[in-house]
Write a protein that holds these residues in place. Structure first.
Motif, mmCIF file in Angstrom:
data_model
loop_
_atom_site.group_PDB
_atom_site.id
_atom_site.type_symbol
_atom_site.label_atom_id
_atom_site.label_comp_id
_atom_site.label_asym_id
_atom_site.label_seq_id
_atom_site.Cartn_x
_atom_site.Cartn_y
_atom_site.Cartn_z
ATOM 1 N N GLY A 1 0.780 -1.228 0.000
ATOM 2 C CA GLY A 1 0.000 0.000 0.000
ATOM 3 C C GLY A 1 0.810 1.276 0.000
ATOM 4 O O GLY A 1 2.008 1.278 -0.302
ATOM 5 N N LEU A 2 0.099 2.334 0.393
ATOM 6 C CA LEU A 2 0.616 3.699 0.223
ATOM 7 C C LEU A 2 1.900 3.971 1.007
ATOM 8 O O LEU A 2 1.946 3.797 2.220
ATOM 9 C CB LEU A 2 -0.472 4.681 0.652
ATOM 10 N N LEU A 3 2.907 4.418 0.263
ATOM 11 C CA LEU A 3 4.171 4.802 0.886
ATOM 12 C C LEU A 3 4.664 6.066 0.198
ATOM 13 O O LEU A 3 4.748 6.109 -1.036
ATOM 14 C CB LEU A 3 5.189 3.665 0.704
ATOM 15 N N LEU A 4 4.966 7.091 1.006
ATOM 16 C CA LEU A 4 5.515 8.329 0.450
ATOM 17 C C LEU A 4 7.029 8.219 0.436
ATOM 18 O O LEU A 4 7.639 7.845 1.438
ATOM 19 C CB LEU A 4 5.065 9.522 1.312
ATOM 20 N N ILE A 5 7.619 8.545 -0.709
ATOM 21 C CA ILE A 5 9.078 8.522 -0.830
ATOM 22 C C ILE A 5 9.501 9.905 -1.302
ATOM 23 O O ILE A 5 8.964 10.412 -2.292
ATOM 24 C CB ILE A 5 9.525 7.425 -1.828
ATOM 25 N N THR A 6 10.402 10.541 -0.565
ATOM 26 C CA THR A 6 10.778 11.921 -0.882
ATOM 27 C C THR A 6 12.233 12.180 -0.502
ATOM 28 O O THR A 6 12.846 11.384 0.213
ATOM 29 C CB THR A 6 9.854 12.918 -0.123
ATOM 30 N N ASP A 7 12.759 13.308 -0.980
ATOM 31 C CA ASP A 7 14.069 13.754 -0.487
ATOM 32 C C ASP A 7 13.897 15.029 0.342
ATOM 33 O O ASP A 7 14.859 15.713 0.638
ATOM 34 C CB ASP A 7 15.061 13.950 -1.638
ATOM 35 N N ASN A 8 12.640 15.324 0.695
ATOM 36 C CA ASN A 8 12.369 16.467 1.566
ATOM 37 C C ASN A 8 12.374 15.970 3.011
ATOM 38 O O ASN A 8 11.362 15.534 3.543
ATOM 39 C CB ASN A 8 11.009 17.077 1.198
ATOM 40 N N GLY A 9 13.548 16.018 3.629
ATOM 41 C CA GLY A 9 13.734 15.493 4.993
ATOM 42 C C GLY A 9 12.780 16.110 5.997
ATOM 43 O O GLY A 9 12.077 15.389 6.706
ATOM 44 N N PRO A 10 12.718 17.452 6.091
ATOM 45 C CA PRO A 10 11.856 18.063 7.103
ATOM 46 C C PRO A 10 10.397 17.663 6.965
ATOM 47 O O PRO A 10 9.718 17.429 7.952
ATOM 48 C CB PRO A 10 12.028 19.570 6.857
ATOM 49 N N LEU A 11 9.914 17.561 5.741
ATOM 50 C CA LEU A 11 8.498 17.221 5.554
ATOM 51 C C LEU A 11 8.212 15.806 6.059
ATOM 52 O O LEU A 11 7.242 15.571 6.788
ATOM 53 C CB LEU A 11 8.086 17.358 4.085
ATOM 54 N N GLY A 12 9.087 14.877 5.692
ATOM 55 C CA GLY A 12 8.922 13.496 6.146
ATOM 56 C C GLY A 12 8.956 13.410 7.662
ATOM 57 O O GLY A 12 8.149 12.717 8.289
ATOM 58 N N TYR A 13 9.875 14.191 8.240
ATOM 59 C CA TYR A 13 10.024 14.205 9.696
ATOM 60 C C TYR A 13 8.734 14.699 10.361
ATOM 61 O O TYR A 13 8.229 14.118 11.308
ATOM 62 C CB TYR A 13 11.218 15.105 10.039
ATOM 63 N N GLN A 14 8.181 15.766 9.807
ATOM 64 C CA GLN A 14 6.935 16.332 10.344
ATOM 65 C C GLN A 14 5.800 15.313 10.300
ATOM 66 O O GLN A 14 5.035 15.178 11.240
ATOM 67 C CB GLN A 14 6.513 17.550 9.517
ATOM 68 N N LEU A 15 5.733 14.600 9.193
ATOM 69 C CA LEU A 15 4.647 13.617 9.016
ATOM 70 C C LEU A 15 4.685 12.528 10.078
ATOM 71 O O LEU A 15 3.665 11.942 10.411
ATOM 72 C CB LEU A 15 4.781 12.951 7.649
ATOM 73 N N LEU A 16 5.877 12.237 10.553
ATOM 74 C CA LEU A 16 6.018 11.126 11.501
ATOM 75 C C LEU A 16 5.924 11.567 12.960
ATOM 76 O O LEU A 16 5.875 10.727 13.854
ATOM 77 C CB LEU A 16 7.358 10.406 11.269
ATOM 78 N N LEU A 17 5.915 12.898 13.195
ATOM 79 C CA LEU A 17 5.876 13.366 14.586
ATOM 80 C C LEU A 17 4.581 12.915 15.272
ATOM 81 O O LEU A 17 3.499 13.172 14.750
ATOM 82 C CB LEU A 17 5.941 14.897 14.635
ATOM 83 N N PRO A 18 4.681 12.254 16.433
ATOM 84 C CA PRO A 18 3.461 11.786 17.112
ATOM 85 C C PRO A 18 2.472 12.918 17.380
ATOM 86 O O PRO A 18 1.262 12.742 17.255
ATOM 87 C CB PRO A 18 3.977 11.199 18.429
ATOM 88 N N ASP A 19 2.984 14.114 17.696
ATOM 89 C CA ASP A 19 2.106 15.260 17.991
ATOM 90 C C ASP A 19 1.197 15.622 16.822
ATOM 91 O O ASP A 19 0.120 16.178 17.013
ATOM 92 C CB ASP A 19 2.947 16.516 18.287
ATOM 93 N N LYS A 20 1.657 15.346 15.627
ATOM 94 C CA LYS A 20 0.882 15.740 14.437
ATOM 95 C C LYS A 20 -0.337 14.846 14.230
ATOM 96 O O LYS A 20 -1.269 15.217 13.529
ATOM 97 C CB LYS A 20 1.750 15.680 13.172
ATOM 98 N N GLN A 21 -0.293 13.662 14.828
ATOM 99 C CA GLN A 21 -1.425 12.718 14.754
ATOM 100 C C GLN A 21 -1.957 12.551 13.328
ATOM 101 O O GLN A 21 -3.157 12.720 13.070
ATOM 102 C CB GLN A 21 -2.548 13.173 15.685
ATOM 103 N N VAL A 22 -1.052 12.268 12.419
ATOM 104 C CA VAL A 22 -1.440 12.073 11.025
ATOM 105 C C VAL A 22 -2.240 10.775 10.911
ATOM 106 O O VAL A 22 -1.798 9.714 11.356
ATOM 107 C CB VAL A 22 -0.182 12.000 10.127
#
Ligand code: URA
Length: 239
Positions: A108-129
């Motif tokens: 299934g869905l997997l985001l692959i990027t070279d934008n480090g900060p964006l990926g990091y933000q997506l994984l932050l528990p506080d963001k509750q994505v």
């Protein structure tokens, strides 16, 4: 990044429209007309213009992949095939990495990027994505399970999960199809949540992550670039 891809990404139009810009000699790099869409550029190094309009987009790439079963979510692996091995040479960039992790047998869905900060933000528990999964379970999933998931599943060892939305799509004594939405990303979370109610996940597929949705037409192993709208929604999400 290829200049034609950059212009498409920056909203100068479809592949066909962008091709015409080159044919009409409207694209310049460092003041020189460029006619080859395949030329590689970096907007932080080159001065790129289209009809004298400056193109200054960040040259990050964003791929939405339908991860197939049997691949490891990692940049490299000494023995096993990784999701990065599925990215064609011309689409590879330094620093490209998968955002988050799906088990080897999950698809299934997997985001692959070279934008480090964006990926990091997506994984932050506080963001509750939010992440939504489709799963097949080895026995009957019940309304009691739905309530249990809503209250918060507790793992062995006392780790408490945030409330999760479980939807039963079909259920029989030998198999159930469900949809589960969670806002966190604990290791093997979905499998452990079902184990906590005495059931086993026999198939798992992620279909959404934040504002991104996996379309039916993207076959396992295929990937595509995020479109402008998806990118905007993704950025909006973390402003
Ligand atoms: N939860 C799991 O158990 N496995 C995955 O791959 C993703 C979420």
């Amino acid at each position: 990044m290829r200049i034609d891809k950059l212009l498409e990404k920056e909203g100068f139009g479809s592949r066909k429209t962008v091709k015409r810009l080159f044919q009409k000699k409207l694209v310049k790099v460092d003041g020189q007309v460029v006619v080859e869409g395949s030329s590689n550029v970096d907007s932080s190094t080159h001065h790129i213009t289209v009809m004298d309009q400056i193109v200054n987009g960040a040259d990050h790439v964003y791929y939405l992949m339908n991860k197939p079963k049997g691949t490891v979510t990692a940049r490299t692996d000494a023995k096993k095939k990784t999701v990065m091995d599925l990215i064609q040479n011309q689409d590879q960039t330094p620093n490209l990495y998968p955002v988050g992790r799906l088990d080897r047998d999950t698809e299934g869905l997997l985001l692959i990027t070279d934008n480090g900060p964006l990926g990091y933000q997506l994984l932050l528990p506080d963001k509750q994505v939010s992440k939504t999964y489709e799963a097949i379970i080895n026995e009957q999933v019940t309304q009691a399970d739905v309530e249990h998931f809503k209250k918060g599943i507790v793992f062995i060892g006392g780790v408490v999960c945030k409330p999760a939305q479980l939807i039963i799509l079909s259920a029989s004594e030998t198999e159930s199809q469900v949809q589960l939405t969670i806002q966190e990303g604990k290791f093997h979370q979905v499998k452990k949540m079902f184990l906590a109610v005495g059931k086993k996940v026999i198939y798992l597929k992620r279909i959404t992550m934040g504002p991104l949705h996996l379309e039916e037409t993207l076959a396992p192993g295929e990937y595509r670039e995020l479109n402008r709208e998806e990118l905007e929604r993704l950025k909006e999400y973390f402003r």
